[in-house]
Design an enzyme around this catalytic site. Structure first.
Site, PDB file in Angstrom:
ATOM      1  CG  PHE B 112      -1.790   1.212   1.317  1.00  0.00           C
ATOM      2  CD1 PHE B 112      -2.751   1.463   0.342  1.00  0.00           C
ATOM      3  CD2 PHE B 112      -1.637   2.125   2.338  1.00  0.00           C
ATOM      4  CE1 PHE B 112      -3.542   2.606   0.400  1.00  0.00           C
ATOM      5  CE2 PHE B 112      -2.425   3.261   2.405  1.00  0.00           C
ATOM      6  CZ  PHE B 112      -3.380   3.505   1.431  1.00  0.00           C
ATOM      7  CD  GLN B 113      -0.667   5.933   1.075  1.00  0.00           C
ATOM      8  OE1 GLN B 113       0.012   6.107   2.078  1.00  0.00           O
ATOM      9  NE2 GLN B 113      -1.682   6.730   0.749  1.00  0.00           N
ATOM     10  CE  LYS B 162       4.888   3.316   9.632  1.00  0.00           C
ATOM     11  NZ  LYS B 162       3.438   3.140   9.395  1.00  0.00           N
ATOM     12  CG  MET B 475       1.805  33.255 -22.449  1.00  0.00           C
ATOM     13  SD  MET B 475       2.269  34.833 -23.175  1.00  0.00           S
ATOM     14  CE  MET B 475       3.307  35.512 -21.897  1.00  0.00           C
TER      15      MET B 475
HETATM   16  C1  LIG Z   1       1.034  23.642 -15.128  1.00  0.00           C
HETATM   17  C2  LIG Z   1       0.961  24.369 -16.413  1.00  0.00           C
HETATM   18  N1  LIG Z   1       0.010  24.042 -17.322  1.00  0.00           N
HETATM   19  C3  LIG Z   1      -0.067  24.714 -18.490  1.00  0.00           C
HETATM   20  C4  LIG Z   1       0.803  25.726 -18.781  1.00  0.00           C
HETATM   21  C5  LIG Z   1       0.699  26.486 -20.097  1.00  0.00           C
HETATM   22  N2  LIG Z   1       0.389  27.891 -19.854  1.00  0.00           N
HETATM   23  C6  LIG Z   1       1.332  28.858 -19.848  1.00  0.00           C
HETATM   24  S1  LIG Z   1       0.726  30.370 -19.503  1.00  0.00           S
HETATM   25  C7  LIG Z   1      -0.842  29.777 -19.402  1.00  0.00           C
HETATM   26  C8  LIG Z   1      -1.995  30.687 -19.104  1.00  0.00           C
HETATM   27  C9  LIG Z   1      -1.947  31.247 -17.754  1.00  0.00           C
HETATM   28  O1  LIG Z   1      -3.167  31.865 -17.494  1.00  0.00           O
HETATM   29  P1  LIG Z   1      -3.344  32.816 -16.243  1.00  0.00           P
HETATM   30  O2  LIG Z   1      -2.851  32.137 -15.035  1.00  0.00           O
HETATM   31  O3  LIG Z   1      -4.723  33.328 -16.208  1.00  0.00           O
HETATM   32  O4  LIG Z   1      -2.299  33.980 -16.561  1.00  0.00           O
HETATM   33  P2  LIG Z   1      -2.393  35.094 -17.731  1.00  0.00           P
HETATM   34  O5  LIG Z   1      -1.555  34.621 -18.858  1.00  0.00           O
HETATM   35  O6  LIG Z   1      -3.806  35.268 -18.108  1.00  0.00           O
HETATM   36  O7  LIG Z   1      -1.821  36.313 -17.093  1.00  0.00           O
HETATM   37  C10 LIG Z   1      -0.864  28.403 -19.645  1.00  0.00           C
HETATM   38  C11 LIG Z   1      -2.082  27.571 -19.664  1.00  0.00           C
HETATM   39  C12 LIG Z   1       1.801  26.006 -17.807  1.00  0.00           C
HETATM   40  N3  LIG Z   1       2.723  26.938 -18.012  1.00  0.00           N
HETATM   41  N4  LIG Z   1       1.834  25.332 -16.645  1.00  0.00           N
END
Ligand SMILES: Cc1ncc(C[n+]2csc(CCOP(=O)(O)OP(=O)(O)O)c2C)c(N)n1
Ligand SMILES: [Mg+2]
Lengths: 172, 560
Positions: B112-113, B162, B475
């Site tokens: 387990f785990q 453990k 972004m």
């Molecule tokens: C864990 C993770 N998943 C996906 C991405 C791809 N990604 C880069 S920026 C972004 C958008 C971020 O959106 P938000 O937090 O609203 O910031 P904004 O760009 O709108 O300022 C994504 C999905 C990432 N960098 N990290």
């Protein structure tokens, strides 16, 4: 692309082989052959890796290997800078044994190292090209099994792992 | 004789660990039981998720320079660390992570785990080890701290079964001073210093790029002395920001995909490029085939595997940049480069007109993210720490935040981990309750680790959370607009009432939608003593410029 041999000297640490092989996996580079053994120095392991890569790749691979904490030192060499051998074993059935087999064994300076009722095992050591050539010749003799080791190698250029270990750790 | 679990805790205390960020569970319960007796000597922070624990440890490590310590259970507890490990490895953050493991006799039985944590974390750690006997616990922890902190820092993981935690053993802690297979520092090659100095002395248009290596080596003063003497223009990478005050006369701006116009463009016009503690990440170089081809390159770098990895050097100065910079400063002649510098200033003015003025001083329409950062600059303390998440807000906050002192920049650079900011801000704040920690985060990213609001509540860490809400994964939406024909595929969010959430976690919270209310809100936040949550509703479809699109050269940096 060139064929290179990397000699890696490591601590005897669980998982070290994995740490080294993932460096290749991550870059999508195939390891042609790999052997691990003790080295001349007590407690220090030697891993011999053969890979066909570009010069740029071998430099980066060697640096990445050396970056592994439990790796003591890694060196890479071109084929003409190492003395190397590979061992091959061939299992041939004794039933309907072709008299030509003896001639082949003599020509290659190979050895029969085991003779059982149903088969013999031939041993031959050399470079891959040589063991491959014998393989092709033995195939018509109903070859049952074939096995070839990775290369074991000794580098021609002088280097000393001992000396490296003796050097004091430099603290800034 | 004491229990293995006590050895774990006393080893951490012996290493002067101030905080443990962690989360309990079956396979680590003996250590948690031991912790109960040492709460006067070491503080434990119970996060709400193991990812939160490791990011908090990262935030703590980045501002303090100490190794961050993480303690979690086996299986899911350990696997929840993976993102943080990868993040800390690529951003060279020292961490010591301790994971519980099933008893040694159960290893390999799918108990387990039980998870192969050593195997899983191998590519994400600088070093890791499994400890199965009580006698090996203290030496493993000592070695872990040594490896995490020295050379190019990084995360290490110690997996402790453990049975080892409950067995009894001797405790006499010996700090690890060296590991024979690991020689993290080298003497600086004197000839290389001479060669580098002569290149610099004869250069017409020398240019310095500095990265986080300067911070990690504590070489800020040496960098400044070098620039004071040589008068060379200097630009920062994302993680290098803060290593040099932005008021320094040599400072010309930021590098990279969303960095400044001049620093990117002029990379392809310098004749000698001096890279200090930076690794030529692709976000900095753009297309490598068209990167600084005209320049001779001097690389001051501790990690030999970074030298010649992406950019071929003319002179490699391998070793700690604190040492190499001071040797180099002695070897170079005093100089100034007014004409060359004025090229940077001219292009800076172009960027101001084309981008910055509008970003910082909106007059109509929705609020811009830049306006918020601009106001933060006006009210923040000199040494305030900026912690950012990943996305448009990260780039805007970095672009416009006024970095005055070192260790003020905490962000997920190499991995770009959404969800990093909130827990990292907590960790940064815990290092010093009296230092301002401002956490700028997007509406997407905050929801990846929003549960850590609970940890902030429980620790009373006075973190200032600034949520820049554009209702988009901004972004990604920007890329969809620019490169995918405005097909906004799954980037619009239906968001919760963030203020209610923040208030439920006992934050003082305020939401701003109008330009007129922004200044007073920022001022109120930065004067507030406790945790504060400021949501600013910003323009939904703003874009970050300048930009070097993927595959483009640094000289193709665009202003719109
Ligand atoms: C864990 C993770 N998943 C996906 C991405 C791809 N990604 C880069 S920026 C972004 C958008 C971020 O959106 P938000 O937090 O609203 O910031 P904004 O760009 O709108 O300022 C994504 C999905 C990432 N960098 N990290
Ligand atoms: Mg957003």
């Amino acid at each position: 692309m060139n064929r290179y041999t990397i000699l890696v000297y490591t601590e005897n640490f669980i998982g070290i082989l994995n740490r080294i092989t993932i460096i290749f996996t991550r870059r999508g580079i195939n390891i042609d052959a790999l052997t691990a053994s003790e080295s001349r120095l007590d407690g220090i392991h030697k891993i011999t890796i053969e890979a066909t890569v570009t010069e740029e790749q071998i430099v980066q691979l060697t640096k990445q290997i050396e970056k592994v904490v439990d790796v003591i030192k890694a060196y890479y060499f071109k084929d003409d800078e190492v003395v190397y051998q590979e061992i091959a074993l061939y299992k041939v059935p004794t039933e309907n044994l072709d008299p030509g087999l003896e001639k082949v064994i003599r020509q290659f300076n190979a050895h029969i190292i085991a003779a059982e009722k149903e088969f013999v095992v031939i041993e031959f050591t050399g470079h891959k090209e040589d063991t491959q050539a014998l393989l092709e010749i033995l195939k018509p003799f109903n070859l049952l099994e074939f096995s070839r080791s990775g290369r074991v190698a000794i580098a021609k250029p002088k280097f000393s792992v001992q000396e490296y270990l003796n050097n004091q750790t430099y603290n800034h | 004789m004491i229990r293995g679990a006590d050895i774990v805790v006393r080893s951490l205390i012996a290493e002067n660990a101030e905080y443990i960020f962690g989360y309990p569970g079956g396979a680590i319960m003996p250590v948690y039981d031991a912790l109960y007796d040492y709460s006067d000597q070491i503080k434990h922070v119970l996060t709400r998720h193991e990812q939160g624990a490791i990011h908090a440890a990262q935030g703590y490590a980045r501002v303090s320079g100490n190794a961050g310590v993480v303690l979690v259970t086996s299986g899911p507890g350990a696997t929840n660390l993976i993102t943080g490990l990868a993040d800390a490895l690529i951003d060279s953050t020292p961490l010591v992570c301790i994971t519980g493991q099933v008893a040694a006799h159960l290893l390999g039985s799918d108990a387990f785990q039980e998870t192969d944590v050593v195997g899983l974390s191998m590519p994400g750690t600088k070093w890791n080890i499994q400890v199965r006997r009580v006698a090996d616990i203290a030496p493993a922890i000592a070695k872990a701290f040594h490896i995490a902190k020295t050379g190019r820092p990084g995360p290490v993981l110690v997996d402790i079964t453990k049975n080892a935690q409950v067995e009894f053993g001797e405790f006499n802690y010996v700090h690890c001073e060296s590991v024979r297979s690991y020689k993290p520092y080298v003497r600086i090659d004197e000839q290389a210093v001479i060669d580098a100095a002569s290149l610099i002395n004869s250069a017409q248009r020398p240019y310095v790029l500095f990265g986080q290596g300067v911070v990690l080596a504590n070489a800020e003063a040496e960098l400044k002395a070098f620039l004071d003497k040589t008068g060379i223009p200097a630009a920062s990478t994302l993680l290098g920001s803060g290593a040099l005050s932005q008021c320094h006369p040599s400072y010309v701006g930021k590098l990279g995909m969303h960095g400044n116009y001049a620093p990117n463009l002029l990379t392809n016009q310098c004749d000698v490029l001096i890279a200090v503690g930076m690794r030529f990440d692709d976000r900095v170089t753009g297309d490598l085939k068209r990167y600084a081809k005209q320049a001779k390159v001097i690389h001051l770098e501790l990690d030999p595997s970074e030298i010649d990895k992406n950019v071929k050097t003319t002179v490699a100065l391998q070793g700690d940049c604190k040492a190499s910079l001071s040797l180099l400063t002695k070897a170079v002649k005093a100089n100034e480069h007014p004409e060359w510098m004025s090229r940077f200033r001219e292009l800076e003015n172009e960027e101001k007109k084309a981008v910055i003025a509008n970003d910082l001083h909106g007059t109509h329409g929705g609020l811009h993210m830049g306006e918020v950062i601009h106001l933060i600059n006006q009210f923040k303390e000199q040494d305030a720490v900026l912690v950012t998440d990943v996305g448009q807000h990260q780039m805007i906050a970095w672009r416009y935040f006024d970095y005055k002192t070192t260790r003020t920049q905490v962000t997920s650079g190499g991995l770009g981990t959404m969800g990093f900011a909130l827990p990292a801000a907590l960790g940064a704040q815990l290092h010093n309750y009296n230092r301002q920690v401002i956490c700028v985060v997007g509406d997407g990213g905050i929801q990846m680790t929003i549960q850590e609001l609970g940890t902030i509540m429980q620790t009373k860490a006075p973190v200032k959370v600034v949520l820049l809400n554009n209702n988009y994964l901004g972004m990604v939406r920007q890329w969809q607009q620019l490169f995918f024909d405005k097909r906004y595929s799954f980037t619009e969010l239906e968001n919760p009432d963030f203020i209610k959430i923040a208030e439920a976690y006992s934050f003082r919270a305020r939401k701003v939608t109008e330009r007129d209310d922004l200044e007073s809100a920022v001022a109120e936040m930065l004067l507030h003593q406790g945790p504060y949550f400021l949501e600013v509703v910003v323009e939904k479809e703003d874009n970050v410029f300048p930009m070097i699109a993927t595959g483009c050269s640094v000289e193709e940096v665009r202003l719109s």
